[in-house]
Design an enzyme around this catalytic site. Structure first.
Site, short mmCIF file in Angstrom:
data_model
loop_
_atom_site.label_atom_id
_atom_site.label_comp_id
_atom_site.label_asym_id
_atom_site.label_seq_id
_atom_site.Cartn_x
_atom_site.Cartn_y
_atom_site.Cartn_z
N LEU A 242 56.05 22.79 4.87
CA LEU A 242 54.82 22.22 5.39
C LEU A 242 54.65 22.72 6.83
O LEU A 242 55.35 22.26 7.74
CB LEU A 242 54.87 20.70 5.35
N ASP A 243 53.76 23.67 7.03
CA ASP A 243 53.66 24.39 8.29
C ASP A 243 52.31 24.10 8.94
O ASP A 243 51.25 24.30 8.33
CB ASP A 243 53.81 25.90 8.04
N SER A 244 52.33 23.63 10.17
CA SER A 244 51.10 23.38 10.92
C SER A 244 50.63 24.61 11.69
O SER A 244 49.59 24.58 12.33
CB SER A 244 51.31 22.22 11.89
N GLY A 245 51.41 25.71 11.64
CA GLY A 245 51.07 26.90 12.40
C GLY A 245 50.43 28.00 11.59
O GLY A 245 49.76 28.87 12.16
N MET A 312 49.08 23.03 6.91
CA MET A 312 48.58 21.70 7.22
C MET A 312 47.14 21.77 7.75
O MET A 312 46.33 20.88 7.51
CB MET A 312 49.48 21.03 8.25
#
Length: 690
Positions: A242-245, A312
């Site tokens: 789960l990557d916000s970048g 994300m």
């Protein structure tokens, strides 16, 4: 008799009316004067001002349980607000009260609230309060069994250690029984400091790493430190991060796609500023640890990656809410938790689940062109028919109506060289009728039919199809059809051409034709060419049926639904015998409608109302168009029932065989649908189509 004096203050409009009413009711019941309460429902006195009403509604908007307040006090305050609302003539039903009360509980009740909200079909305040009391009693019982006094002594011993208490040894001896490692049972350390546990973790992590790769302690499990983090390929793994970048969902696993369109989509930069090519986009089915399945759409295929990434930012852009707390990540869609993730030792959140490889397609799928999509909607119409409808502007701004190669048409329509046919010479509707009976079929429909009766008007070339369980039904269906069409057109059937089958030459059939003045034209035995018009129509119907069943993957037991749908579509397809006009246009004098046509056997979502917290749609398979109803006939997959619905959302890129796999399609559906009647009879409701 002992008398008791009760002192209740006089209500003057300033004190609490709800509390005063409860006390007064209790006093009257105790004194045996309960009949005085039957005079009507209690209301706020006339002296109540708008300010008092506003005060009650303002309190209602702030029903949240504040910090430090006990659950008993919060419950009493909530019940008081309910009574206040009733006094100002605002009445809430039991389920709404229960839901509002649950949402007012603090965050540490989340698990309790989710259990009640999503675990039951209906709720009442009585059920909620009963479950809440049981939870509180169990919580107090657990605290008592765990020995709260021993924990208190341990905390007091820590304070004494800081003050240098003389009783340090005695206190430690009392608390040492609780302070022991649950791994090696040693009293010298706790579980978090256990060397045995650390050794086991190191051995387990060493076995998981690849033989040709070693990871240093300062690495971050697939992520490098950089100013703008997109992705990195440091470590290979099939887990989903789960990557916000990252800017969109990405994966390097081609086999995980259930629908992949291969095309050049540019490049994506990794954390080390290296560019990787994006070679496609598609959908991936994810199976979560709780057993549910979700579909991740618009996933980029990047072969050079070593990690699968869930963006994300993309989820937030699609209207979802992402929450990180206590080592868990929740992706919330509306009022439902879509999926969750867990924080690992390197502070990276990983999806609680993985891709479903057994549902992935073996062949990469390319989306149909608009012409191919219309070709399927029209039941695999011919190229000439497509061109004629394109000239009439049916397809809108379709730039190219070329179908191209269609394997389904080759498999379903292969035939011998034809001899040719005559053009029509009949001048009026119903002047000349052709009829034929097809069957018996080796495969029985789900309703038990083995035959179908086809009736065709020579002038308009319109065809009617009736499914029959036995040949003897042919006479009854013909009589019903004749009555219906003569009422619609205000014309009479004059001539009827059939073969010499007993279903057409019975005493009842012959007597009816003589009574109604219908001339009979019979064929010579052994020469079906003399009734070639309807014989050729039967072949066209079966060609369409084979194509639709082949394309959708539905089992052969659905041939009844397919043949009625094929007849509906043929009546809206151009005919060379009619100078490229459609049968429905010649029959009714109006052009048919095409905007409602959909691909046979495609995935459909029918809107349903089954509770405030239940899904608002159910998965179905599209089966056809019921006569006389402006809706769609669907097969509901959840409980194997046929329904008719108008509120339907279609996904024409997915057909039935894509849902369960083409090899298992017939086995899965045939097992659960035997003996179920689903096809409809066209003679029950026939009207001029919309």
């Amino acid at each position: 008799m002992v008398s008791t004096k009760f002192e209740i203050e006089k209500f003057d409009g300033k004190n609490d009316f709800s509390l005063w009413r409860v006390k007064m009711r209790a006093l009257l019941v105790h004194q045996g004067l309960a009949e005085a309460l039957a005079g009507g429902e209690a209301r706020v006195p006339e002296g109540a001002t708008e300010a008092q009403r506003k005060e009650i509604t303002d309190k209602w908007k702030e029903t949240g349980m504040s910090a430090g307040k006990s659950i008993e006090d919060h419950t009493d305050e909530f019940n008081k607000l309910i009574l206040d609302l009733e006094n100002i003539e605002i009445v809430l039903d039991e389920e709404d009260q229960a839901i509002i009360f649950l949402t007012s509980l603090p965050q540490h009740y989340d698990h309790f609230v989710d259990t009640l909200l999503y675990g039951r079909e209906s709720l009442t305040m009585e059920e909620v309060l009963s479950a809440l009391n049981s939870r509180e009693l169990k919580k107090r019982s657990d605290l008592k069994d765990e020995g709260g006094e021993g924990l208190f002594v341990r905390g007091r011993a820590d304070q004494r250690d800081q003050r240098g208490s003389k009783n340090r040894g005695a206190t430690r001896s009392r608390s040492r029984y609780r302070r022991r490692c649950y791994v090696c049972q040693s009293e010298k350390h706790l579980k978090r400091d256990c060397p045995e546990l650390k050794k086991r973790k190191n051995d387990f992590n060493g076995n998981k790493q690849s033989s040709n790769y070693t990871q240093s302690d300062d690495q971050s499990d697939g992520y490098d430190s950089c100013e703008v983090l997109m992705a990195t390929d440091a470590i290979s793994g099939e887990g989903w991060v789960l990557d916000s970048g990252c800017s969109f969902h990405m994966t390097f696993l081609k086999d995980s796609f259930c629908d992949l369109e291969m095309k050049d989509m540019g490049t994506v930069k990794l954390g080390d500023d290296r560019a990787c090519k994006v070679l496609g986009v598609g959908d991936v089915m994810l199976k979560l640890n709780n057993g549910s399945e979700v579909k991740l759409q618009s996933v980029r295929y990047v072969p050079d990656l070593k990690r699968c990434l869930i963006s994300m930012g993309t989820l937030e852009k699609e209207g979802m809410y992402v929450c990180f707390k206590d080592g868990k990540a929740k992706v919330i869609k509306g009022s439902m938790v879509w999926f969750t993730g867990s924080r690992k030792g390197n502070n990276i959140y990983m999806l609680d689940g993985g891709a479903i490889f057994d549902k992935a397609l073996n062949v990469v799928k390319v989306n149909d062109t608009p012409a191919q999509l219309w070709h399927k909607r029209l039941g695999h119409i011919s190229q000439h028919g497509m061109k004629e409808l394109d000239k009439q502007g049916v397809f809108g701004n379709l730039s190219n109506c070329e179908i191209g190669f269609c394997e389904t048409c080759i498999l379903g329509k292969a035939h011998k060289v034809w001899f040719g046919r005559n053009t029509t010479k009949t001048k009026g509707l119903l002047d000349y009728i052709h009829a034929d009976l097809w069957g018996p079929s080796r495969q029985i429909t789900l309703g038990g039919a083995r035959y179908f009766l086809s009736i065709m008007d020579d002038r308009s070339r319109r065809v009617w199809v009736y499914l029959l369980k036995c040949k003897s039904e042919a006479f009854v269906r013909f009589v019903e059809w004749k009555t219906l069409v003569e009422k619609q057109t205000e014309r009479k059937v004059k001539k009827l051409r059939t073969d010499n089958g007993l279903e057409f030459c019975s005493a009842d059939f012959n007597g009816f034709c003589k009574k109604e003045g219908i001339a009979r034209h019979l064929t010579v035995p052994g020469t079906p060419q003399q009734n070639g018009l309807v014989e050729r129509m039967n072949r066209t119907l079966l060609d369409r049926v084979r194509c639709m069943l082949q394309n959708s993957g539905l089992p052969r037991s659905f041939w009844g639904e397919a043949v009625t749908t094929a007849a509906y579509l043929i009546n809206r397809s151009p005919s060379s015998a009619l100078n490229k006009m459609t049968p429905i246009e010649v029959w009714s004098g109006k052009k048919g409608s095409y905007h409602h046509l959909r691909v046979f056997g495609s995935l459909a979502y029918a809107q349903v109302s089954q509770g405030k917290l239940e899904p608002r749609a159910q998965k179905c398979v599209f089966l056809g168009y019921p006569e006389g109803i402006k809706g769609y006939r669907l097969w509901r997959l959840e409980n194997s029932k046929a329904i008719v619905s108008r509120d339907v959302t279609f996904n024409e890129d997915i057909v039935y065989k894509d849902l369960i796999g083409s090899d298992k399609a017939e086995d899965e559906l045939s097992k659960s649908h035997s003996g179920v009647h689903i096809e409809f009879r066209m003679n029950e409701k026939i009207s001029i189509p919309f």
